[in-house]
Structure formats: structure tokens, C-alpha cells
Design a protein around this motif. Structure first.
Motif, PDB file in Angstrom:
ATOM      1  N   HIS A  76       1.558   5.246  -2.317  1.00 53.74           N
ATOM      2  CA  HIS A  76       0.989   6.228  -3.246  1.00 53.74           C
ATOM      3  C   HIS A  76       2.102   6.962  -3.983  1.00 53.74           C
ATOM      4  CE1 HIS A  76      -3.172   5.978  -1.778  1.00 53.74           C
ATOM      5  NE2 HIS A  76      -2.619   5.715  -0.605  1.00 53.74           N
TER       6      HIS A  76
ATOM      7  N   HIS B 201      -8.270  -1.952   5.930  1.00 50.77           N
ATOM      8  CA  HIS B 201      -7.326  -0.859   6.179  1.00 50.77           C
ATOM      9  C   HIS B 201      -8.088   0.317   6.792  1.00 50.77           C
ATOM     10  CE1 HIS B 201      -4.752   2.596   5.312  1.00 50.77           C
ATOM     11  NE2 HIS B 201      -5.626   3.057   4.460  1.00 50.77           N
TER      12      HIS B 201
ATOM     13  N   GLU C 268      -6.787   2.098  -4.116  1.00 56.36           N
ATOM     14  CA  GLU C 268      -7.432   2.051  -2.829  1.00 56.36           C
ATOM     15  C   GLU C 268      -8.863   2.575  -2.962  1.00 56.36           C
ATOM     16  OE1 GLU C 268      -5.327   4.498  -0.047  1.00 56.36           O
ATOM     17  OE2 GLU C 268      -6.696   4.070   1.612  1.00 56.36           O
TER      18      GLU C 268
ATOM     19  N   ASP D 110       1.466   2.828   3.461  1.00 56.33           N
ATOM     20  CA  ASP D 110       0.598   3.943   3.040  1.00 56.33           C
ATOM     21  C   ASP D 110       1.410   5.233   2.879  1.00 56.33           C
ATOM     22  OD1 ASP D 110      -1.683   5.203   2.185  1.00 56.33           O
ATOM     23  OD2 ASP D 110      -2.737   5.122   4.089  1.00 56.33           O
TER      24      ASP D 110
ATOM     25  N   HIS E 131       0.839  -1.211   0.000  1.00 55.50           N
ATOM     26  CA  HIS E 131       0.000   0.000   0.000  1.00 55.50           C
ATOM     27  C   HIS E 131       0.870   1.255   0.000  1.00 55.50           C
ATOM     28  CE1 HIS E 131      -3.744   2.104   1.958  1.00 55.50           C
ATOM     29  NE2 HIS E 131      -3.095   2.917   1.167  1.00 55.50           N
TER      30      HIS E 131
HETATM   31 ZN   LIG Z   1      -3.676   4.937   1.154  1.00 62.32          ZN
END
Ligand SMILES: [Zn+2]
Length: 280
Positions: A9, A162, A103, A241, A7
Motif C-alpha cells: 500500500h 488473503h 485490494e 501488505d 500486496h
Molecule cells: Zn492490504
């Protein structure tokens, strides 16, 4: 040890943050000792200031195929819900290399009809579905009853839990977190939380340890957290994340390397479960 982050970005996501270019993500991965990372597409407006589309994800992952793994996304809301058919869209993304869906950041209930259409197609194409859940996004009642119905209705679809509401439900008193008042509950965990029970009951539920929510859940009650990781070693996925240059939201990489769990559990959480789920 090999580490896969399920996960992350890339892109310009918040107006007040510098963009997280692919080079920035790779630098963070190098610093944290992360070998490969899944890059999320952001195609819902609620959480971030800008989108990072599946097309953009595919483009950055194409340039770093040994390190970055593309996820795809699309918004479940359609003016004519009866005409919403995510199948050909998702099929094309699969053919172009996407290994997961997410996501999901849509401000709708987790059992929204458009999301259900997406869940069905993702099961068909073996794409795990990574969802954020809080009081607005993929919303649910205390105890996660809507998520449970989705797990039952879509047994061929793997869901990756999540964010604040999912992880607050590690504790039986966690339902209050669906209100915005306690996003990161502290202190001892009261068994058995809904997230814990659903992970035990449903083969098609996994969870990522990313962000402050995942880190908080497994560290707020240290002995419980270690036992939880050992118990759910086949279901938990290392993740950060990461969404800005030079920073991860929580020190999950040093934690997972050093915490007192079995080496078997550590290997599964760090990469073996991801290899299986993302078919790497
Ligand atoms: Zn995220």
C-alpha cells in the motif's frame, strides 16, 4: 534471488499512521530485498480511514515503472445494481497499465452481485483479483462455500486469497475465525482445511502470504507450513501488505529466503508465480 511483493500500500491510510509515501515503500523494499511490488488501490470504506484511489496508484506507479505495479479497484455497491457495469471502467484501467484488481475491502459477502460483475470482467481482461476476507469483508461461512461457488462460476478469473478468514481455513477447524474472536488461530493445523482443499481443487485460486494472517498460517505448525508451501508452490505468492513507513506486518521476507523448502518452490513463491500471474 528476485523477489516480487504482490500486496503493498501507498498513501495516507490510517489517521494515526504517517502516510506511506512511494519513497517510504521503496525504502522498505530496498531494506527487505524486494525488487518489485504491486500497489493496491483502496476504494471501499470499511477497513481504512482514507481511500487511495486507482488514479493515485497509477500516478505513483508511473513515477517508478521499474519497481511498482499498479492494481485498480472500484466499489461493487451501486444505487441501481442493474445499471452497474464495471466493464468500461476496468477496461480503461487495463489500458492504462493496471495488472490486477484489488485490494477488495468491501463489507459485503464475497458473492455480492456487484462483485460477481467485477469478477467476470477481470476474467475477461486477465486481471487477478486480490480479496481480503474476514467476518465482515468478503464475508463467507465456515468452509468458504461462497468462495467455492465463485471459483466454479468464474473459471477464467484468478482469485488471490488473503486475510484472517482465508488463512484460518488452512485448518479444518478454522471456520470459527469468521467471528472476530480468533483472527489468528495458533497451534497445530487439522487437515484438510478449506483453503488447502480449494487450492488443490481449483486452478484459478492462488493465495498471498502477506500480513500477520499469512505469516501465522504458515508458521503456526512449522512442519505443516513447509509441506503446505511445497505442495502449493505453483499457487502461493510472496507478499507483505506493507502499509506504513519502515515496517512490514510480519517477517515474511527473511522467512521465505531461509525456510526449508526446495529451491524450485522458493523461486516460484518469490517471483515466478507473480511474473506469470501479473504478466510481467
Ligand atoms: Zn492490504
Amino acid at each position: 534471488m528476485r523477489i516480487i511483493d504482490v500486496h503493498t500500500h501507498v498513501g495516507r491510510l490510517r489517521h494515526n499512521l504517517p502516510p506511506n509515501r512511494a519513497e517510504d515503500l521503496l525504502a522498505t523494499m530496498d531494506r527487505e530485498g524486494i525488487d518489485q511490488a504491486a500497489v493496491m488501490a483502496v476504494e471501499n470504506p470499511e477497513e481504512l480511514d482514507y481511500y487511495f484511489t486507482t488514479e493515485q496508484v497509477l500516478e505513483v506507479c508511473r513515477r517508478h515503472p521499474d519497481r511498482l505495479i499498479p492494481f485498480c479497484s472500484l466499489d461493487p455497491r451501486h444505487r441501481y445494481p442493474d445499471q452497474f457495469d464495471p466493464r468500461p471502467i476496468i477496461q480503461e484501467y487495463v489500458e492504462r497499465g493496471c495488472r490486477g484488481f484489488g485490494e477488495i475491502l468491501a463489507g459485503v459477502p464475497i458473492d455480492h452481485p456487484g462483485l460477481q460483475a467485477i469478477y467476470g470482467v477481470c476474467g475477461e481482461f486477465k486481471l487477478p483479483v486480490l480479496f481480503h476476507t474476514d467476518y465482515l469483508i468478503c464475508a463467507d461461512e465456515p468452509g468458504l462455500p461462497r468462495l467455492e461457488r465463485m471459483l466454479q462460476q468464474f473459471p477464467a478469473t484468478t482469485f488471490i486469497g488473503h486475510a484472517q478468514h482465508f488463512w484460518a481455513e488452512i485448518s479444518a477447524d478454522g471456520g470459527a475465525a469468521q467471528t472476530q474472536t480468533i483472527p489468528y488461530p495458533q497451534g497445530p493445523v487439522t487437515p484438510v482445511g478449506a483453503a488447502d482443499r480449494l487450492l488443490t481443487t481449483y486452478a484459478n485460486l492462488c493465495a498471498d502470504l502477506s500480513a500477520r494472517s499469512g505469516y501465522n498460517a504458515i508458521t503456526r505448525d512449522p512442519a505443516f507450513g513447509l509441506a503446505f508451501m511445497e505442495r502449493h508452490q505453483d499457487k502461493l505468492l510472496f507478499a507483505t501488505d506493507t502499509l506504513q513507513p519502515g515496517r512490514t506486518p510480519a517477517p515474511i521476507a527473511p522467512l521465505i529466503r531461509t525456510c526449508a523448502i526446495s529451491e524450485t518452490a522458493r523461486e516460484k513463491i518469490c517471483y515466478r508465480n507473480a511474473v506469470r500471474l501479473l504478466r510481467l
